[in-house]
Design a protein around this motif. Sequence first.
Motif, PDB file in Angstrom:
ATOM      1  N   PHE A   1      32.109  57.604  42.910  1.00 45.27           N
ATOM      2  CA  PHE A   1      31.629  56.455  42.137  1.00 45.27           C
ATOM      3  C   PHE A   1      32.076  55.161  42.819  1.00 45.27           C
ATOM      4  CE2 PHE A   1      31.507  58.539  37.626  1.00 45.27           C
ATOM      5  CZ  PHE A   1      30.755  59.587  38.140  1.00 45.27           C
ATOM      6  N   THR A   2      31.241  54.133  42.703  1.00 42.28           N
ATOM      7  CA  THR A   2      31.580  52.820  43.252  1.00 42.28           C
ATOM      8  C   THR A   2      31.290  51.756  42.203  1.00 42.28           C
ATOM      9  OG1 THR A   2      30.982  53.552  45.486  1.00 42.28           O
ATOM     10  CG2 THR A   2      31.195  51.187  45.113  1.00 42.28           C
ATOM     11  N   ILE A   3      32.292  50.944  41.903  1.00 44.39           N
ATOM     12  CA  ILE A   3      32.112  49.852  40.956  1.00 44.39           C
ATOM     13  C   ILE A   3      31.960  48.554  41.733  1.00 44.39           C
ATOM     14  CG2 ILE A   3      34.600  49.418  40.661  1.00 44.39           C
ATOM     15  CD1 ILE A   3      33.970  48.908  37.651  1.00 44.39           C
TER      16      ILE A   3
ATOM     17  N   THR B   1      39.891  46.845  42.685  1.00 41.41           N
ATOM     18  CA  THR B   1      39.222  47.924  41.964  1.00 41.41           C
ATOM     19  C   THR B   1      40.209  49.061  41.701  1.00 41.41           C
ATOM     20  OG1 THR B   1      38.483  48.973  44.018  1.00 41.41           O
ATOM     21  CG2 THR B   1      36.969  47.408  42.986  1.00 41.41           C
ATOM     22  N   ASN B   2      39.884  49.848  40.697  1.00 41.35           N
ATOM     23  CA  ASN B   2      40.718  50.989  40.347  1.00 41.35           C
ATOM     24  C   ASN B   2      39.802  52.107  39.867  1.00 41.35           C
ATOM     25  OD1 ASN B   2      43.078  52.439  39.921  1.00 41.35           O
ATOM     26  ND2 ASN B   2      43.350  51.680  37.842  1.00 41.35           N
ATOM     27  N   TYR B   3      40.110  53.341  40.253  1.00 39.61           N
ATOM     28  CA  TYR B   3      39.274  54.481  39.895  1.00 39.61           C
ATOM     29  C   TYR B   3      40.117  55.621  39.348  1.00 39.61           C
ATOM     30  CZ  TYR B   3      35.629  52.318  42.814  1.00 39.61           C
ATOM     31  OH  TYR B   3      34.696  51.458  43.354  1.00 39.61           O
ATOM     32  N   ALA B   4      39.538  56.375  38.450  1.00 43.38           N
ATOM     33  CA  ALA B   4      40.151  57.623  38.034  1.00 43.38           C
ATOM     34  C   ALA B   4      40.075  58.609  39.203  1.00 43.38           C
ATOM     35  CB  ALA B   4      39.411  58.193  36.828  1.00 43.38           C
TER      36      ALA B   4
ATOM     37  N   SER C   1      37.516  50.239  37.133  1.00 39.67           N
ATOM     38  CA  SER C   1      37.585  48.835  36.737  1.00 39.67           C
ATOM     39  C   SER C   1      37.526  47.950  37.965  1.00 39.67           C
ATOM     40  CB  SER C   1      38.863  48.552  35.941  1.00 39.67           C
ATOM     41  OG  SER C   1      40.003  48.713  36.759  1.00 39.67           O
ATOM     42  N   ILE C   2      37.191  46.682  37.737  1.00 45.23           N
ATOM     43  CA  ILE C   2      37.100  45.721  38.828  1.00 45.23           C
ATOM     44  C   ILE C   2      37.481  44.343  38.299  1.00 45.23           C
ATOM     45  CG2 ILE C   2      34.637  45.278  38.427  1.00 45.23           C
ATOM     46  CD1 ILE C   2      34.357  45.066  41.516  1.00 45.23           C
TER      47      ILE C   2
ATOM     48  N   MET D   1      36.340  43.948  34.317  1.00 48.54           N
ATOM     49  CA  MET D   1      35.276  44.726  33.690  1.00 48.54           C
ATOM     50  C   MET D   1      35.403  46.156  34.187  1.00 48.54           C
ATOM     51  SD  MET D   1      31.896  42.308  33.562  1.00 48.54           S
ATOM     52  CE  MET D   1      31.111  43.364  32.327  1.00 48.54           C
ATOM     53  N   GLY D   2      34.925  47.074  33.397  1.00 45.73           N
ATOM     54  CA  GLY D   2      35.069  48.454  33.813  1.00 45.73           C
ATOM     55  C   GLY D   2      34.278  49.401  32.955  1.00 45.73           C
TER      56      GLY D   2
END
Length: 115
Positions: free
Chosen positions: A64-66, A54-57, A46-47, A30-31
């Motif tokens: 930001f934290t997902i 997890t992956n971040y731009a 995304s996670i 999900m992301g």
Amino acid sequence: VQLQASGGGWVQPGGSLKLSCVASGSTYYMGWFRQAPGKGREFVASIRWSGDLTNYADSVKGRFTISINNAENTVYLQMDSLNPEDTATYYCVSTSDAFSGYDSWGQGTLVTVSS
């Protein structure tokens, strides 16, 4: 899978918002993507369903934290230190397995950062 996002709104620069997205069924990743006015859609974070990947731009790393709550099929995006460049419509997305693309998209929630 249906995705229902919420939590958008207006916030001043430096402020925080938390987005939520509930999925109607099981997902693998999900992301979030976002689209600023007049710009293309871009990946945010995304996670994996297990929460261990997890992956971040680059533009949101460290701000930001997902996170995910599997029991409730809900993904969250905690957004801190917001700046006007974060103003966009944020879309919740999901994949149905480990190899598919983002095949489900939510309706979008607007985040406005301004003074």
